[in-house]
Design an enzyme around this catalytic site. Structure first.
Site, PDB file in Angstrom:
ATOM      1  N   GLU A  65       0.797  -1.236   0.000  1.00 27.27           N
ATOM      2  CA  GLU A  65       0.000   0.000   0.000  1.00 27.27           C
ATOM      3  C   GLU A  65       0.830   1.287   0.000  1.00 27.27           C
ATOM      4  O   GLU A  65       1.754   1.457   0.790  1.00 27.27           O
ATOM      5  CB  GLU A  65      -0.936   0.006   1.234  1.00 27.27           C
ATOM      6  CG  GLU A  65      -1.915   1.179   1.252  1.00 27.27           C
ATOM      7  CD  GLU A  65      -3.008   1.062   2.313  1.00 27.27           C
ATOM      8  OE1 GLU A  65      -3.071   0.044   3.034  1.00 27.27           O
ATOM      9  OE2 GLU A  65      -3.800   2.012   2.434  1.00 27.27           O
ATOM     10  N   LYS A  87      -8.746  -0.850   0.846  1.00 25.06           N
ATOM     11  CA  LYS A  87      -9.761  -1.388   1.747  1.00 25.06           C
ATOM     12  C   LYS A  87     -10.463  -2.460   0.968  1.00 25.06           C
ATOM     13  O   LYS A  87     -10.938  -2.217  -0.138  1.00 25.06           O
ATOM     14  CB  LYS A  87     -10.723  -0.279   2.159  1.00 25.06           C
ATOM     15  CG  LYS A  87     -11.199  -0.164   3.516  1.00 25.06           C
ATOM     16  CD  LYS A  87     -10.404   0.168   4.739  1.00 25.06           C
ATOM     17  CE  LYS A  87      -9.122  -0.479   4.973  1.00 25.06           C
ATOM     18  NZ  LYS A  87      -8.252  -0.442   5.862  1.00 25.06           N
TER      19      LYS A  87
END
Ligand SMILES: C=C(O[C@@H]1C=C(C(=O)O)C=C[C@H]1O)C(=O)O
Ligand SMILES: NC(=O)CC[C@H](N)C(=O)O
Length: 436
Positions: free
Chosen positions: A237, A253
């Site tokens: 990420e 997410k």
């Protein structure tokens, strides 16, 4: 201020191994490797920064002010990290949970020796005081044999026994409490995490990193060392990147496991893509990130470039969104970070209430976990990851740790959230348990 030399590499993968091995002689190391992952934003395939000329380390209030001053004064490449607990410097919050790892809250250094790898070219960038050593360093790196690396990257440590900071039952009770907060309307979403650890244990950091990276190959892999503190990260990420006036944030997410069976793996992608719970988790964080970015953005410049796109990594499938904005040149790069930190994907929404509830329910200080490692360029551009899927190691304290978590929303069930934690923990556990 810096001397530059470029070389063409015959075998890039081999050179990367040699370079990271050579780097072990230094007390300060930041190694960032994107593992050739195809990404729209990125300047280098890998970067190595070693050997601090100057540095900044803080544990008290005003950390962002000090970083802003340091970044402004050096006007050079600086590499380092921001720990999650710097939240207390941006909001009226505190961290009361026990710290088992003892990493300072913020650390940055100006490296004497820098290597940038892109395609089959390496560019060395050395401060003048070390420029005499550029050629000898390069020859030294190239002379390291595979046998030397293999023979010296073995561990004499005993088998590691991994413990749970909280039991599964306690975890489920805490998720229930989180759900009560959500039903009462205190928050919409919160990222709740749990720690796994080993005491009185040791690892060979380079060996551990190499094995974690081999089975994960993520775009934001990091090998970090500051004395006896190590971060071995397989993060997929990005938190925040600045390219000129453009700011890019890419919150994740939505997580699904991978399957060795091709057809089942495709089904897992389709399920994740169409799962209303995962999509709503992602969209809530996108809204938060838009709001955070708007604090430094020029009018009307915040945009969602990509919403809920599925990206596959060796260990998991993830749902990623890309939110961008423009900032005016008068804004300090550190302020773009200060006004968005900690990243929404690791807090929840609304951000401040989520951080308060997380602090009450979690059982260890997050520290570097859910913080960020990255760099600033002399022009004030930067690139920072999210510290997840990472092993943290304090060699002097003989303490090894990894933390995993996931977003809790109204649609969550404790059992499923626990399963998601184990999916995220799988690679770290495998690597640590097969250490010896
Ligand atoms: C908390 C972690 O990951 C975070 C939570 C995710 C999710 O809830 O799907 C995905 C990526 C990260 O932002 C972790 O890996 O420990
Ligand atoms: N792997 C990396 O993180 C490489 C550095 C950074 N992502 C960049 O390209 O600017």
């Amino acid at each position: 201020m810096r001397s530059i030399k470029s070389y063409t590499l015959e075998d890039v993968d081999n050179f990367k191994e040699q370079l990271l091995y050579w780097a072990q002689q230094f007390d300060e190391i930041v190694w960032l490797d994107s593992n050739q992952y195809a990404q729209q934003y990125g300047s280098y395939d890998a970067v190595l920064a070693v050997d601090a000329f100057t540095s900044i380390k803080t544990d008290d209030q005003g950390a962002f002010d000090k970083l802003k001053e340091y970044q402004g004064i050096t006007s050079d490449w600086i590499f380092g990290y921001l720990s999650y607990d710097l939240k207390n410097d941006t909001e009226l919050l505190s961290s009361k949970n026990t710290d088992y790892l003892y990493f300072p809250e913020l650390f940055f250094f100006q490296p004497k020796r820098l290597y940038f790898i892109r395609g089959n070219e390496v560019t060395m960038s050395y401060l003048r005081m070390a420029e005499d050593e550029m050629e000898t360093d390069f020859s030294e790196v190239c002379a390291i044999s595979k046998e030397t690396i293999d023979n010296n990257t073995t561990s004499s440590c005993e088998r590691i026994k991994i413990r749970l900071r909280i039991t599964k039952d306690v975890y489920k009770e805490k998720v229930e409490t989180m759900l009560e907060h959500i039903h009462r309307g205190d928050i919409y979403e919160a990222n709740f995490c749990q720690e796994f650890y080993a005491e009185n244990s040791c690892i060979n950091p380079l060996d551990t990193y190499r094995r974690l990276n081999a089975i994960s190959a993520p775009p934001f892999a990091t090998y970090f060392r500051m004395g006896s503190n190590y971060l071995l990260s397989a993060s997929p990420e990005r938190y925040l990147r600045k390219e000129g006036q453009k700011i890019i944030s890419q919150p994740i997410k939505g997580t699904a496991k991978r399957s060795a069976d091709k057809e089942e793996d495709m089904q897992l992608i389709t399920q994740l893509k169409n799962d209303p719970k995962e999509r709503s988790e992602n969209v809530m964080i996108v809204d938060l990130v838009r709001n955070d970015l708007s604090r430094t953005a020029t009018k009307g410049s915040v945009q969602v470039e990509e919403l809920c796109k599925i990206y596959s990594f060796e260990q998991v499938h993830q749902m990623i969104s890309t939110v961008v904005s423009e900032v005016s040149p008068s804004i300090s790069p550190v302020d773009v970070i200060r006004t968005t930190f900690p990243m929404g994907s690791m807090t929840g929404a609304p951000k401040i209430s989520a951080m308060e509830i997380i602090e009450k329910l979690e059982s260890a200080k997050r520290g570097l976990y859910s913080g960020s490692v990255g760099y600033f360029s002399p022009e004030g551009d930067f690139d920072f990851n999210v510290i997840i899927r990472s092993i943290l190691y304090n060699e002097a304290a003989a303490y090894i740790s990894y933390t995993v978590g996931g977003a809790i929303t109204a649609k969550s069930t404790p059992e499923k959230e626990y399963e998601e934690c184990l999916i995220k923990a799988k690679a770290m556990r495998e690597v640590l348990e097969s250490s010896n």
